[in-house]
Design a protein around this motif. Structure first.
Motif, mmCIF file in Angstrom:
data_model
loop_
_atom_site.group_PDB
_atom_site.id
_atom_site.type_symbol
_atom_site.label_atom_id
_atom_site.label_comp_id
_atom_site.label_asym_id
_atom_site.label_seq_id
_atom_site.Cartn_x
_atom_site.Cartn_y
_atom_site.Cartn_z
ATOM 1 N N MET A 20 0.827 -1.214 0.000
ATOM 2 C CA MET A 20 0.000 0.000 0.000
ATOM 3 C C MET A 20 0.860 1.262 0.000
ATOM 4 O O MET A 20 0.478 2.268 -0.586
ATOM 5 C CB MET A 20 -0.958 0.012 1.183
ATOM 6 C CG MET A 20 -2.022 -1.048 1.093
ATOM 7 S SD MET A 20 -2.974 -0.931 -0.443
ATOM 8 C CE MET A 20 -4.407 -1.863 -0.004
ATOM 9 N N TRP A 23 2.169 1.335 -3.725
ATOM 10 C CA TRP A 23 1.157 1.316 -4.781
ATOM 11 C C TRP A 23 0.979 2.642 -5.519
ATOM 12 O O TRP A 23 0.908 2.649 -6.753
ATOM 13 C CB TRP A 23 -0.177 0.806 -4.248
ATOM 14 C CG TRP A 23 -1.153 0.591 -5.348
ATOM 15 C CD1 TRP A 23 -2.262 1.354 -5.635
ATOM 16 C CD2 TRP A 23 -1.097 -0.422 -6.353
ATOM 17 N NE1 TRP A 23 -2.903 0.859 -6.746
ATOM 18 C CE2 TRP A 23 -2.202 -0.226 -7.197
ATOM 19 C CE3 TRP A 23 -0.220 -1.469 -6.612
ATOM 20 C CZ2 TRP A 23 -2.447 -1.049 -8.298
ATOM 21 C CZ3 TRP A 23 -0.467 -2.286 -7.700
ATOM 22 C CH2 TRP A 23 -1.570 -2.061 -8.516
ATOM 23 N N GLU A 44 -9.478 -4.257 -6.697
ATOM 24 C CA GLU A 44 -9.042 -4.966 -5.488
ATOM 25 C C GLU A 44 -7.572 -5.403 -5.555
ATOM 26 O O GLU A 44 -7.043 -5.979 -4.606
ATOM 27 C CB GLU A 44 -9.929 -6.189 -5.226
ATOM 28 C CG GLU A 44 -9.823 -7.297 -6.249
ATOM 29 C CD GLU A 44 -10.644 -7.097 -7.520
ATOM 30 O OE1 GLU A 44 -10.584 -7.984 -8.371
ATOM 31 O OE2 GLU A 44 -11.333 -6.062 -7.680
ATOM 32 N N GLN A 47 -5.113 -4.543 -2.568
ATOM 33 C CA GLN A 47 -5.435 -5.300 -1.357
ATOM 34 C C GLN A 47 -5.064 -6.767 -1.523
ATOM 35 O O GLN A 47 -4.532 -7.403 -0.613
ATOM 36 C CB GLN A 47 -6.921 -5.164 -1.011
ATOM 37 C CG GLN A 47 -7.281 -5.784 0.325
ATOM 38 C CD GLN A 47 -6.540 -5.125 1.479
ATOM 39 O OE1 GLN A 47 -6.581 -3.909 1.647
ATOM 40 N NE2 GLN A 47 -5.847 -5.926 2.287
ATOM 41 N N TRP A 48 -5.314 -7.306 -2.706
ATOM 42 C CA TRP A 48 -4.982 -8.697 -3.020
ATOM 43 C C TRP A 48 -3.481 -8.924 -2.842
ATOM 44 O O TRP A 48 -3.048 -9.923 -2.266
ATOM 45 C CB TRP A 48 -5.454 -8.973 -4.441
ATOM 46 C CG TRP A 48 -5.273 -10.338 -4.986
ATOM 47 C CD1 TRP A 48 -6.029 -11.443 -4.717
ATOM 48 C CD2 TRP A 48 -4.271 -10.750 -5.925
ATOM 49 N NE1 TRP A 48 -5.565 -12.519 -5.444
ATOM 50 C CE2 TRP A 48 -4.482 -12.118 -6.186
ATOM 51 C CE3 TRP A 48 -3.231 -10.094 -6.574
ATOM 52 C CZ2 TRP A 48 -3.683 -12.834 -7.068
ATOM 53 C CZ3 TRP A 48 -2.440 -10.810 -7.450
ATOM 54 C CH2 TRP A 48 -2.677 -12.166 -7.684
ATOM 55 N N SER A 50 -1.469 -6.981 -1.004
ATOM 56 C CA SER A 50 -1.188 -6.766 0.426
ATOM 57 C C SER A 50 -1.517 -7.990 1.258
ATOM 58 O O SER A 50 -0.872 -8.248 2.276
ATOM 59 C CB SER A 50 -1.993 -5.582 0.964
ATOM 60 O OG SER A 50 -1.495 -4.384 0.461
ATOM 61 N N ASP A 51 -2.525 -8.731 0.819
ATOM 62 C CA ASP A 51 -2.921 -9.948 1.531
ATOM 63 C C ASP A 51 -2.002 -11.128 1.217
ATOM 64 O O ASP A 51 -2.214 -12.236 1.712
ATOM 65 C CB ASP A 51 -4.367 -10.328 1.182
ATOM 66 C CG ASP A 51 -5.386 -9.344 1.751
ATOM 67 O OD1 ASP A 51 -5.044 -8.578 2.664
ATOM 68 O OD2 ASP A 51 -6.533 -9.355 1.261
#
Length: 143
Positions: A20, A23, A44, A47-48, A50-51
């Protein structure tokens, strides 16, 4: 690891905890990659990444980000594949051989193949000399 480029070029995989933060600097590069194929960058995606569901790679010329690439590891019936999902940026002469480092990452992660799907035709010329071959074709008709 030797990635056959002249220093100060580096390729690095971003820690998911820092995606993030990075990004905003790579969003437009990734979007350019999606736009070249006529698709929309998935909202998304940051976030994808980051996960930890995919990887964000940076091509650095010194301290300047010149390209960004996303990858994902996909389990398959007959093994595991690392997919190069989207790439965008400039100075391809610096990073066109960086796939060798990504291939090594894939091996370490237990993948038995690397795949680029829905890539632009020019990638077959860039990567063909290193053993990449066309295995699938996308056919399209405008209506």
């Amino acid at each position: 690891m030797n990635i056959n480029v002249t220093p100060p070029h580096r390729l690095l995989c971003v820690d998911p905890a820092r995606v993030m933060e990075i990004w905003p600097q790579v969003r437009d590069m990734i979007d350019d990659g999606y736009a070249a194929c006529g698709t929309i960058t998935p909202p998304e995606l940051p976030q994808w990444l980051s996960d930890g569901k995919g990887q964000l790679w940076l091509s650095l010329d010194g301290e300047i980000i010149v390209a960004a690439l996303t990858t994902s590891i996909v389990p398959r019936r007959n093994g595991c594949t690392l997919k190069m999902v989207c790439c965008g940026g400039s100075k391809i002469e610096l990073w066109k051989d960086c796939h060798k480092q990504i291939e090594e990452f894939a091996r370490v992660e237990g993948c038995d193949r690397v795949q680029i799907r829905e890539g632009r035709p020019a990638w077959s010329r860039v990567l063909g000399r290193d053993g990449y071959k066309v295995t699938h074709v996308t056919l399209e008709k405008a209506l």
